[in-house]
Design a protein around this motif. Structure first.
Motif, PDB file in Angstrom:
ATOM      1  N   ASP A  19       0.820  -1.212   0.000  1.00 22.68           N
ATOM      2  CA  ASP A  19       0.000   0.000   0.000  1.00 22.68           C
ATOM      3  C   ASP A  19       0.852   1.260   0.000  1.00 22.68           C
ATOM      4  N   LEU A  20       2.030   1.195   0.631  1.00 24.80           N
ATOM      5  CA  LEU A  20       2.901   2.377   0.667  1.00 24.80           C
ATOM      6  C   LEU A  20       3.337   2.810  -0.728  1.00 24.80           C
ATOM      7  N   PHE A  21       3.363   1.866  -1.660  1.00 25.91           N
ATOM      8  CA  PHE A  21       3.706   2.249  -3.029  1.00 25.91           C
ATOM      9  C   PHE A  21       2.702   3.265  -3.560  1.00 25.91           C
ATOM     10  N   TRP A  22       1.408   2.962  -3.385  1.00 24.18           N
ATOM     11  CA  TRP A  22       0.364   3.835  -3.913  1.00 24.18           C
ATOM     12  C   TRP A  22       0.244   5.133  -3.111  1.00 24.18           C
ATOM     13  N   ALA A  23       0.440   5.027  -1.799  1.00 22.88           N
ATOM     14  CA  ALA A  23       0.201   6.185  -0.947  1.00 22.88           C
ATOM     15  C   ALA A  23       1.382   7.144  -0.870  1.00 22.88           C
ATOM     16  N   GLU A  24       2.617   6.616  -0.925  1.00 26.34           N
ATOM     17  CA  GLU A  24       3.776   7.477  -0.729  1.00 26.34           C
ATOM     18  C   GLU A  24       4.720   7.531  -1.931  1.00 26.34           C
ATOM     19  N   PRO A  27       3.067   8.966  -5.772  1.00 25.63           N
ATOM     20  CA  PRO A  27       2.928  10.414  -5.947  1.00 25.63           C
ATOM     21  C   PRO A  27       4.253  11.150  -6.154  1.00 25.63           C
ATOM     22  N   GLN A  28       5.371  10.526  -5.745  1.00 26.99           N
ATOM     23  CA  GLN A  28       6.672  11.178  -5.894  1.00 26.99           C
ATOM     24  C   GLN A  28       7.272  10.985  -7.283  1.00 26.99           C
ATOM     25  N   ILE A  29       6.924   9.889  -7.946  1.00 24.66           N
ATOM     26  CA  ILE A  29       7.553   9.558  -9.227  1.00 24.66           C
ATOM     27  C   ILE A  29       7.010  10.467 -10.330  1.00 24.66           C
ATOM     28  N   ASP A  30       7.901  11.222 -10.945  1.00 23.87           N
ATOM     29  CA  ASP A  30       7.493  12.177 -11.975  1.00 23.87           C
ATOM     30  C   ASP A  30       8.077  11.851 -13.344  1.00 23.87           C
ATOM     31  N   ASP A  31       8.613  10.633 -13.487  1.00 21.05           N
ATOM     32  CA  ASP A  31       9.211  10.212 -14.754  1.00 21.05           C
ATOM     33  C   ASP A  31       8.580   8.896 -15.168  1.00 21.05           C
ATOM     34  N   LEU A  32       8.036   8.844 -16.395  1.00 24.26           N
ATOM     35  CA  LEU A  32       7.313   7.655 -16.839  1.00 24.26           C
ATOM     36  C   LEU A  32       8.210   6.433 -16.908  1.00 24.26           C
TER      37      LEU A  32
END
Length: 236
Positions: A19-24, A27-32
């Motif tokens: 779940d931490l992947f989706w929650a934290e 949202p930080q990853i800005d590169d496809l």
């Protein structure tokens, strides 16, 4: 753009993602490319077995599924991979370990979990030897190819228009594959190459049954009430 026909009904394989992947993290990853590489590594490592689960740099380079997804105009996919891995390691979602195995330098990548951190520390402290844990490259677990109604449409009718894509997805969910193939073939033989005609053939078969002596398919006769209801039914 290659269309996606949707997730199939029945039993399908899943990959566990914390779940931490989706929650934290997400949202930080800005590169496809970084996002693709991170999720691909999670997928590959989830299917590995054994105490030590890692992906070597060579495995990633030889991963046709990953490399095809990293293609960008004017940029070699290898360079895209290197940049994406560097971003993921800097961010902390992946861990990189440089080791020597039988005199050859290798780069291993781990998902940043407590167990992976512990194993890496053991290797760096000399408690574990990389030579004893080196693994042969595993084949990419390719999913079975599913027939795509978009391909049928483009082969028998013409260039796919976005306005009709949702109707095609619904038809693929509503009718058996052999019905779809036969309906397209009938239309092609009669030289009536348009979706409205093909859809009318399918609807008639669903209401009246086919003329091939086969009983009417219940799955095709029962028209779902909405796309949302169909999707929810398939997930149950």
């Amino acid at each position: 753009m290659k269309g996606f026909p949707g997730f199939p009904g029945g039993a399908v394989r899943f990959t566990a993602v914390p779940d931490l992947f989706w929650a934290e993290l997400l949202p930080q990853i800005d590169d496809l490319a970084e996002l693709k590489v991170t999720m691909h590594c999670i997928w590959r490592l989830y299917r590995k077995r054994g105490e030590l689960r890692y992906l070597s740099h060579q495995e990633l380079l030889q991963d046709d599924v990953l490399m095809e997804g990293l293609r960008m105009p004017g940029v070699p996919p290898q360079r895209v991979l290197e940049d994406a891995l560097a971003r993921a390691v800097t961010r902390g979602s992946l861990l990189r370990l440089d080791v020597m195995v039988e005199g050859e330098a290798e780069r291993w990548y781990f998902v940043n979990t407590e167990r992976a951190r512990h194993l890496i520390n053991q290797i760096r402290e000399g408690a574990l030897l990389p030579e004893t844990m080196a693994q042969p490259a595993e084949p990419v677990p390719l999913p079975q190819e599913r027939p795509n109604i978009f391909a049928l449409y483009e082969q028998n009718v013409g260039l796919l228009q976005p306005i009709i894509a949702e109707e095609l997805r619904e038809a693929e969910r509503d009718y058996p594959l052999d019905w779809l193939e036969d309906a397209f073939q009938v239309a092609a033989e009669r030289n009536v190459r348009n979706w409205r005609y093909i859809r009318s053939i399918l609807e008639r078969w669903a209401q009246e049954g086919r003329d091939d002596g086969q009983p009417q398919r219940q799955s095709a006769a029962r028209r779902p009430t909405s796309t949302r209801r169909r999707f929810l039914d398939e997930l149950e």
